[in-house]
Each structure stands twice: as C-alpha cells, then as structure tokens.
Write an enzyme that holds these catalytic residues in place. Structure first.
Site, mmCIF file in Angstrom:
data_model
loop_
_atom_site.group_PDB
_atom_site.id
_atom_site.type_symbol
_atom_site.label_atom_id
_atom_site.label_comp_id
_atom_site.label_asym_id
_atom_site.label_seq_id
_atom_site.Cartn_x
_atom_site.Cartn_y
_atom_site.Cartn_z
ATOM 1 N N HIS A 30 2.555 26.872 14.290
ATOM 2 C CA HIS A 30 3.772 26.417 13.622
ATOM 3 C C HIS A 30 4.199 27.446 12.579
ATOM 4 O O HIS A 30 3.874 27.317 11.390
ATOM 5 C CB HIS A 30 3.523 25.065 12.945
ATOM 6 C CG HIS A 30 3.058 23.997 13.883
ATOM 7 N ND1 HIS A 30 1.761 23.937 14.353
ATOM 8 C CD2 HIS A 30 3.722 22.948 14.444
ATOM 9 C CE1 HIS A 30 1.640 22.890 15.160
ATOM 10 N NE2 HIS A 30 2.814 22.279 15.236
ATOM 11 N N HIS A 262 9.963 25.585 14.126
ATOM 12 C CA HIS A 262 8.923 24.726 13.549
ATOM 13 C C HIS A 262 7.592 24.875 14.278
ATOM 14 O O HIS A 262 6.561 25.109 13.650
ATOM 15 C CB HIS A 262 9.360 23.256 13.591
ATOM 16 C CG HIS A 262 8.279 22.291 13.182
ATOM 17 N ND1 HIS A 262 8.097 21.893 11.881
ATOM 18 C CD2 HIS A 262 7.313 21.656 13.914
ATOM 19 C CE1 HIS A 262 7.068 21.061 11.827
ATOM 20 N NE2 HIS A 262 6.589 20.894 13.045
ATOM 21 N N ARG A 355 -20.175 -11.839 1.394
ATOM 22 C CA ARG A 355 -19.296 -11.179 0.414
ATOM 23 C C ARG A 355 -19.811 -11.430 -1.001
ATOM 24 O O ARG A 355 -19.668 -10.581 -1.886
ATOM 25 C CB ARG A 355 -17.853 -11.658 0.560
ATOM 26 C CG ARG A 355 -17.639 -13.128 0.234
ATOM 27 C CD ARG A 355 -16.179 -13.507 0.124
ATOM 28 N NE ARG A 355 -15.992 -14.947 -0.027
ATOM 29 C CZ ARG A 355 -14.862 -15.517 -0.410
ATOM 30 N NH1 ARG A 355 -13.813 -14.768 -0.683
ATOM 31 N NH2 ARG A 355 -14.769 -16.827 -0.518
ATOM 32 N N GLU A 409 -3.649 -0.379 0.996
ATOM 33 C CA GLU A 409 -4.906 -0.178 1.729
ATOM 34 C C GLU A 409 -5.061 1.245 2.248
ATOM 35 O O GLU A 409 -6.140 1.849 2.126
ATOM 36 C CB GLU A 409 -5.002 -1.165 2.905
ATOM 37 C CG GLU A 409 -5.205 -2.610 2.515
ATOM 38 C CD GLU A 409 -3.897 -3.351 2.287
ATOM 39 O OE1 GLU A 409 -3.938 -4.578 2.091
ATOM 40 O OE2 GLU A 409 -2.826 -2.694 2.306
ATOM 41 N N HIS A 471 -4.595 -13.301 10.121
ATOM 42 C CA HIS A 471 -5.628 -12.883 9.178
ATOM 43 C C HIS A 471 -7.039 -12.986 9.757
ATOM 44 O O HIS A 471 -8.013 -12.702 9.048
ATOM 45 C CB HIS A 471 -5.544 -13.733 7.903
ATOM 46 C CG HIS A 471 -4.422 -13.337 6.991
ATOM 47 N ND1 HIS A 471 -3.104 -13.316 7.400
ATOM 48 C CD2 HIS A 471 -4.416 -12.921 5.694
ATOM 49 C CE1 HIS A 471 -2.333 -12.935 6.395
ATOM 50 N NE2 HIS A 471 -3.114 -12.674 5.349
#
Length: 658
Positions: A30, A262, A355, A409, A471
């Site tokens: 590139h 490019h 947890r 996240e 979920h």
C-alpha cells in the site's frame, strides 16, 4: 534551498523511494498513504521521538503505534534508517513468507514494532492503553520521574477514524485527559474504494474537540517543519492531541490524489516518475551515507543520550528510594514470584456463583500483585470486579487500579492489549459472556501478540434467565475456544476458580478468558485447585466404569450427582471436569489417555452451550444448538432439559443404546 533543507528533502526522498522499491519488488502493498505521510514520520523520528535501537525494549522509550498498519513499508524503511536491526536485505524481502518485514507490523517479530496493527482502529485503542499505563505507573511511583515518563504517538488515516472502536478509544482518552498521547491523522481524502467524500462528511476537528482533545492542523503534509512545530506544541498539552495533516495520497506519482494508489504498487515507470519528483536519483534500495548520518545525529544521538540519563537516574532511584524503586522495576519484570495470593477458603457444599468466588480471588490477586490493573465495561457489580478498597483510576487519581471502562467492550479489550504491550501492569477487563462478540477482534490480537491479558466473562449460560436470548450465550464458548492461543477456562466451582487465577498469575504470555456463572454452584469436595491447573482431570471414577461424562462449569455438579446415582444402581459412570480444554490437550499423551480412559464412543459431553467443537472428545454431545428464551432461570434450564432429572434421562437414553 539551504543545505539543511536539502538534506531533509533527501531523507524524506529516501523514505519514499524505499517504499516504492519495497512495494514494487513485492508486487504488493500500500504505497499511497506511505508516500504522502513520509514527511510526518520523518519529523516525528528525526526531531521528537525518544527510543534506542541498542535497547529496543527500553521501558522509558516513547511508544509509536502505526494504527494504519497497511503502511508498514514506511515503518520498516524508517526503522532501517533509524539504525534498528533491520537490514536492507530485510526490506527487499517485504511481504515474503518468513521475512522480518511482513505485510502488516507484528509485535515480537520485527524489532522496533511496538504493536501488531492492521485491523483499522485497533492501533488507536492500543495507543490509548499505552498512555493509560504510562500515567498509571508514573503516578504510583512518585519518585520515578528520572527514570519514567514518556509519550505515546500514533499514526492513523481516515479508515481508522471510521471504525467504531476508534471513537470508543478517543472518547475514553479525552475523558481521562491523557496529555502524553499524540495522534497524527493523515487526512489524504481517500479510502480504498474512492474519495472519503463518498462515505464521510463529518467535521473531524469538531468531533475531537467534543471529546476533550486538543486539535492542531498542518495544511501542507509536505511541510516537514510545520509538522515538527505541531508535535512540539502537542507535547505541551494537558489533553491528548490530534494533529490533522492534510496530504495528497500517492504524492509524487502520476496518480497522486487518487485512491488508485492506495493498495497497488506504482510499478517501474511511475516509480521512476515519482522519484524524479522527489529529486532522488539513486538506484533501487540505495540510501546515501548522509541520510544515515542524519538519523545518527538526530534520532540515534537523542536516544542514546536519554538512555544514558535513564541509567544514571536508575542507580540514583535504587539508592535513594530502594523499596519504591525495586517495586517499580519488579512491575516491569512482572515477577510472579511474589508468592501465592492468600485465596479465601470455600466451605464444601456451600453454593457460590463462580463470578462471586472470582471476585474474592481477584481481590487476593490485587493484594498480592501490585501491578494488577483493570475493571469492567460498566458491569462491575455484576461481574464481581468492584474491588473493595481499591480506588478508581481517574484524572484526579492516576494511581487508582480499578478502571471504569464505560460501555466500551471493544475499546476495553484493545486498551488492555495496549497496557500489556506497554509493560508494567497486568491488565484485565470484564463483561457478560454474550458480549464477547463485541470485543472478539481485540481478543484475536491479544492471542496473536501472545499478551498476558485476562478477561472475565460472566453470565455464562441460559441461566441468565429473564434477560432472554439476546443475553444468553450459546455460540460464544465455541468461538472463544477457536481462537489460537487464547486459553478458555470455565471452572466448575470455587476450587477451580482458584486454579484459574493461579494459571493467570503464572502465565508469562498468552491471554486467558475466564468464564463464570451468574447462578450459584455448589463447592464440590471432589474438585481440586491443584488438579484443575492441568486443564482436565477425573473427579469420579468408580470401579468398572463403562461410560465417561465430560463436563465444564455449572454442569459438573449435576453430572457428578447423576454419575453417583447411576453407579449406585449398578451402572458405573465416571466424570471428568475439563475447565480448560486447550490446557488439558496440551498435557502429555499418557495423562490425556489416563483421563479419557474410555473410547470416544463411550464418552458423553455436557455443556449448556453449542455442541460445536465437542465432537472430537465425545461421540455423544448434550448441549444447546438453538437460541435461549426469556423466563426464570430454573424454568429456562428445565425447558432446555438441563435440570438434573432431564439430564439423567438424556444420559440414560444414550447408555441404553446398543
């Protein structure tokens, strides 16, 4: 033109010409952005960036991340001229199999490369992570000023800024006022498919200002001196700085200004045309001695002087503040020999969500290893990562080790990568397992770079309950296990959670994903923190067992209960817990055979998730190959046949087959 300016033009011409030669020889690469941004890279390395080719891993060097990783030819050419162990022959091998100059920069493969980059946007987030690490460490060791304090530079293009992760990271950096972070944005007005006008019309400057960044502009990307002045000004800012450099893609070629430059080499004819425009009249892969000498007198000399000052300051630091100094240098060695953390004891039979036991173990790890640093994506209370007594990292308190990543996240994971690349901290991030999808590309780069990062993924099954199929993770475990080099650990109970944390503590490289339950699970007498560190082991093996159940996580307890009941009825069934399948399969052949002592057709896997991937270990697979449902957790589990009675019926049906 003054003699000094002529030399500068010759140095920039050397960079551009090497880019042309490398991409033409490889017939791949590139060149477009590499040609237009060469003056900015030259200004950065010639006038500002502090590093030492004689000590590439020096902890107080400035970091440089090429977020636009496709511009690797320019980076390699620059590293060569800077005196790194990257020869002209290496440049000639650009993009060839096994070469030290691969298509995109690879950390740990090419000397002088501070981060693997190429997936657009992730370089920016990794640079933000590095800047966070620098601020955190500098604050936690208040007398380290003579040995520590550096800048993080990053180079990006339009493509990086269009990726969502870039905005996540930009927002986070501005919020924390990371003043030692400088982002150079090459605004060449082109993407692979065409001009940026086809897909982008926002005001980039206003966007960054809204995110609390300092913004500077350079209207002519070929004005090396203007870029250098902007860099000098940026280094004085209390906020992160964006330097917008207006440039012309493929500068010097017949197609300059066109997106056609490019991703396609210029070819011999256009390459010669461009070199003529640069006034660079030398054979292919030829650099005059005065160019090398210019880099030696600027970049190399500056770095050597700073490195000498560092060594002198290091001796004084160790002498004047021995306790703090030793702790500081230990954090960069990431010495795990501090001793085993004081993990809590868990009562046999007590029901505890993994947890929750993870939260207690994480606190013990924080207490034992002062370089532990991390937090969650706005779900600390739900993931067990709200460490009691641990202050939050913030602009007001850089020494805090509890990071509030916000609902970011992807940036969280990529910043953790940057923190690990920087060194000095053991980073982690946490969120719900189903949202591992949001950060998967960063997990992939964690594994590719072999970074000692760990991720806590809670709410690991349909037992999430009322939140429903959006979920409830189904395919995420299979996805995570498919990533080469990512260790996935799904502990059965608190004992195996301790094993997971010991695994994380002792690992020097490679990421870990810890998969944890929302619902309570019993602490089993049969599990072992020591044995679980092998990845898999037998927890119940009655004499004459004709079947073997393989289970992970919350499914281990019901599998054990069913096996005991069947054994008492004269149908002996053994159980193996496999918290880390990859680690287990990495044991010696004898151990694997001792655990999997029955043939594949006599093995049954049990996991409340997709059965994909289990076929190699067991012929019979009990799992869930459809999306979940909304309802009370116990009702959902029962509806999918994972309550103990339903599981037993499924197992007995398999045992009854001829």
């Amino acid at each position: 033109m003054a003699k000094k300016e002529k030399l500068q033009e010759k140095c920039i011409g050397a960079l551009r010409s090497l880019v042309i030669d490398m991409t033409n020889t490889a017939n791949s690469g590139h060149p477009g952005m590499a040609l237009d941004v060469a003056p900015s890279v030259y200004a950065l390395f010639h006038d500002h960036l502090v590093a030492s080719p004689s000590d590439p891993a020096w902890i107080n060097r400035d970091r440089f991340v090429l977020s636009s990783g496709h511009v690797s030819s320019l980076l390699y050419a620059n590293l060569h001229l800077c005196g790194y162990d990257l020869s002209m022959e290496d440049l000639k091998q650009f993009r060839k199999l096994g070469s030290r100059t691969p298509g995109h920069p690879e950390y740990g493969w090419t000397v002088g490369v501070d981060a693997t980059s190429g997936p657009l946007g992730q370089g920016i987030a990794q640079a933000v992570g590095m800047a966070i690490a620098e601020e955190s460490i500098r604050a936690r060791y208040p007398h380290s000023g003579g040995v520590f304090g550096h800048y993080t530079y990053c180079l990006c293009g339009d493509g990086c800024l269009q990726e969502g992760i870039a905005q996540e990271a930009i927002s986070l950096a501005g919020h924390h006022h990371l003043g030692k972070l400088i982002l150079i944005y090459d605004a060449n007005g082109a993407t692979l498919d065409g001009p940026t006008d086809d897909s982008l019309s926002e005001n980039i400057e206003h966007r960054f200002l809204a995110c609390e960044w300092n913004v500077l502009r350079v209207e002519d990307g070929n004005d090396y001196a203007a870029v250098s002045r902007a860099l000098a000004k940026a280094k004085k800012s209390k906020d992160p700085t964006l330097i917008i450099v207006k440039s012309i893609i493929g500068f010097g070629s017949k197609n300059q200004g066109s997106h056609k430059t490019h991703g396609s080499p210029l070819g011999a004819e256009d390459g010669a045309f461009a070199k003529a425009n640069y006034g660079y009249d030398y054979p292919e892969f030829t650099v005059p001695s005065e160019v090398y000498e210019s880099y030696k007198q600027s970049f190399v000399a500056r770095g050597e002087q700073a490195h000498r000052r560092f060594l002198e300051a290091k001796d004084a630091y160790l002498q004047n503040y021995p306790e703090e100094a030793n702790a500081f240098f230990e954090c960069f060695r990431r010495d795990v020999e501090y001793g085993r953390p004081a993990y809590p004891e868990f009562e046999i039979g007590k029901v505890v969500a993994t947890r929750a036991s993870s939260g207690k173990c994480l606190k013990a790890l924080h207490d034992a290893l002062p370089f532990t640093f991390g937090g969650s994506a706005d779900v600390a209370g739900s993931t067990g990562t709200n460490i009691e007594g641990e202050p939050m990292f913030s602009f007001a308190n850089r020494a805090g080790r509890d990071m509030h990543w916000g609902i970011r996240e992807f940036a969280m994971a990529s910043c953790c990568n940057g923190i690990a690349l920087h060194g000095g901290l053991l980073p982690y991030g946490a969120c719900f397992l189903v949202f591992a999808d949001y950060l998967k590309p960063a997990l992939r780069l964690s594994a590719l770079q072999e970074l000692p990062v760990f991720f806590l993924f809670t709410h690991d099954s349909i037992a999430v309950g009322e939140d429903g199929p959006t979920h409830q993770p189904i395919e995420q475990l299979a996805m995570l296990r498919s990533i080469p080099g990512l260790e996935v650990i799904r502990p059965a109970d608190a004992h195996e959670v301790i094993a997971a944390y010991e695994t994380i503590r002792l690992k020097k490289k490679g990421p870990t994903a810890l998969i944890l339950t929302r619902q309570g699970v019993p602490t089993l007498e049969e599990t072992s923190a020591e044995e679980a560190q092998k990845g898999g082991y037998l927890i119940f093996n009655p004499k004459g067992a004709k079947w073997l159940l393989l289970a992970t996580g919350s499914e281990v307890a019901p599998a054990l209960s069913i096996a005991r009941a069947l054994t008492e009825e004269g149908k002996p069934v053994a159980v193996a817990s496999l918290p880390s399948i990859s680690r287990f399969l990495g044991q010696d052949e004898k151990y694997i055979k001792d655990v999997l002592f029955l043939p594949r057709e006599k093995r049954i896997s049990i996991e409340m998730a997709s059965t994909f991937g289990w076929g190699g270990l067991a012929e019979h697979n009990i799992g869930i190959d459809r999306f979940g449902a909304s309802g009370k957790d116990k009702a959902v589990i029962e509806s999918f046949g994972f309550d103990e009675a339903s599981l037993r019926a499924k197992i007995e049906a398999i045992l009854g087959r001829k």
